[in-house]
Design a protein around this motif. Structure first.
Motif, short mmCIF file in Angstrom:
data_model
loop_
_atom_site.label_atom_id
_atom_site.label_comp_id
_atom_site.label_asym_id
_atom_site.label_seq_id
_atom_site.Cartn_x
_atom_site.Cartn_y
_atom_site.Cartn_z
N PRO A 1 123.46 17.49 87.53
CA PRO A 1 124.34 16.87 87.87
C PRO A 1 124.77 15.57 87.40
O PRO A 1 125.02 15.29 86.95
CB PRO A 1 125.44 17.68 88.98
N ARG A 2 123.31 15.16 87.85
CA ARG A 2 123.09 13.02 88.05
C ARG A 2 122.75 13.13 86.78
O ARG A 2 123.40 11.97 85.68
CB ARG A 2 122.15 12.91 89.57
N LEU A 3 121.70 13.97 86.02
CA LEU A 3 121.70 13.07 84.35
C LEU A 3 122.77 13.61 83.72
O LEU A 3 123.12 12.94 82.51
CB LEU A 3 120.48 14.19 84.40
N GLY A 4 123.30 13.92 83.93
CA GLY A 4 124.52 14.39 82.97
C GLY A 4 125.56 13.48 83.27
O GLY A 4 126.01 12.88 82.14
N GLY B 1 116.19 21.49 82.61
CA GLY B 1 116.65 20.59 83.34
C GLY B 1 117.57 19.19 83.74
O GLY B 1 117.52 18.58 84.45
N MET B 2 118.38 19.53 82.66
CA MET B 2 119.83 18.56 83.19
C MET B 2 120.51 19.15 84.24
O MET B 2 120.78 19.75 84.78
CB MET B 2 120.74 19.03 81.82
N ALA C 1 115.36 10.84 80.43
CA ALA C 1 115.42 12.31 80.16
C ALA C 1 114.13 12.85 80.79
O ALA C 1 112.88 12.27 80.37
CB ALA C 1 115.67 12.07 78.48
N PRO C 2 113.88 14.15 81.02
CA PRO C 2 112.60 14.44 80.96
C PRO C 2 112.52 14.98 79.80
O PRO C 2 113.49 15.40 78.79
CB PRO C 2 113.87 15.77 81.41
N ARG D 1 114.63 15.47 76.33
CA ARG D 1 114.80 13.58 75.51
C ARG D 1 115.80 13.39 74.08
O ARG D 1 116.30 12.49 74.01
CB ARG D 1 113.58 13.43 75.25
N GLY D 2 115.36 14.25 73.38
CA GLY D 2 115.43 14.39 71.79
C GLY D 2 116.62 14.76 71.66
O GLY D 2 117.97 13.88 70.89
N ALA D 3 117.57 15.43 72.65
CA ALA D 3 119.30 16.20 72.71
C ALA D 3 120.35 14.26 73.26
O ALA D 3 120.89 14.14 73.06
CB ALA D 3 119.23 16.29 73.14
N MET D 4 118.73 13.84 74.48
CA MET D 4 120.02 12.59 74.96
C MET D 4 120.11 11.83 74.17
O MET D 4 120.80 10.77 74.34
CB MET D 4 119.46 12.84 76.75
N VAL D 5 119.15 11.17 73.44
CA VAL D 5 118.92 10.47 73.13
C VAL D 5 120.29 10.86 71.52
O VAL D 5 120.44 9.81 71.33
CB VAL D 5 117.34 9.87 72.49
N THR D 6 119.90 11.26 70.61
CA THR D 6 121.31 11.47 69.77
C THR D 6 122.19 12.00 70.96
O THR D 6 123.41 11.90 69.86
CB THR D 6 120.52 13.49 69.42
N PHE D 7 122.84 12.39 71.61
CA PHE D 7 123.70 11.93 72.09
C PHE D 7 125.14 10.92 71.98
O PHE D 7 125.82 10.68 72.10
CB PHE D 7 123.87 12.74 73.22
#
Length: 180
Positions: A8-11, A5-6, A129-130, A134-140
């Protein structure tokens, strides 16, 4: 779609938003290296030393409260962009500071930006985040804060040899990610 689900735009938006966390860490960490030289240059009393260091966290606490409402009024992305401009402004002011009062104002300004990003970035990342990411992106964001602190200590170590202007570079380099 890449990595479950990641895209390039989301990254890219995660990386750009993560700069807010990076600057949070950098600006709270770099002061420890810079104050060694600032205290000598301006012959600061312990009170002024503590005031210059702590004013950032005080203003961050105030503007974290304001940041939530501001996010609702103008949107998370605009608050992040505003905070980036505030980070750059505060860092430039610190780099060219010629008095303890100017340092105090610059550190207060950085606290404004830290407070704003501490509210806006995690919410923005969670909303973009999809569900599986979500958890990984917020933790980033948390990772970026720690990375910013680490980079701050490494930069302070490298610039410590320049006793005359090293502290100005330490504080001024915080403007670079804010401009990005």
């Amino acid at each position: 779609m890449i990595c479950g689900g990641m895209t390039p735009r989301l990254g890219l938006l995660t990386a750009v938003a993560g700069l807010g966390g990076f600057l949070f860490g950098y600006d709270t960490g770099i002061v420890s290296g810079a104050m060694l030289f600032i205290a000598q240059e301006y012959e600061l009393t312990p009170f002024w030393h503590e005031l210059i260091v702590s004013i950032t966290i005080a203003s961050a606490a105030i503007f974290a409260l304001i940041g939530g409402r501001l996010c609702d009024l103008i949107g998370r992305r605009r608050v992040i962009a505003l905070a980036a401009a505030v980070f750059a402004t505060g860092s430039c002011l610190l780099a060219f500071a010629h008095s303890p009062g100017t340092l105090l104002v610059g550190r207060f300004i950085l606290g404004i930006a830290i407070g704003l990003v501490s509210m806006a970035v995690p919410i923005y990342l969670a909303e973009c985040a999809p569900a599986p990411l979500r958890g990984a992106m917020v933790t980033f964001n948390n990772y970026c804060i720690i990375l910013g602190q680490f980079v701050a200590y490494m930069i302070a170590l490298l610039l410590a040899k320049n006793e005359e202007n090293g502290w100005r570079w330490m504080l001024g380099l915080g403007a670079v990610p804010g401009v990005i």
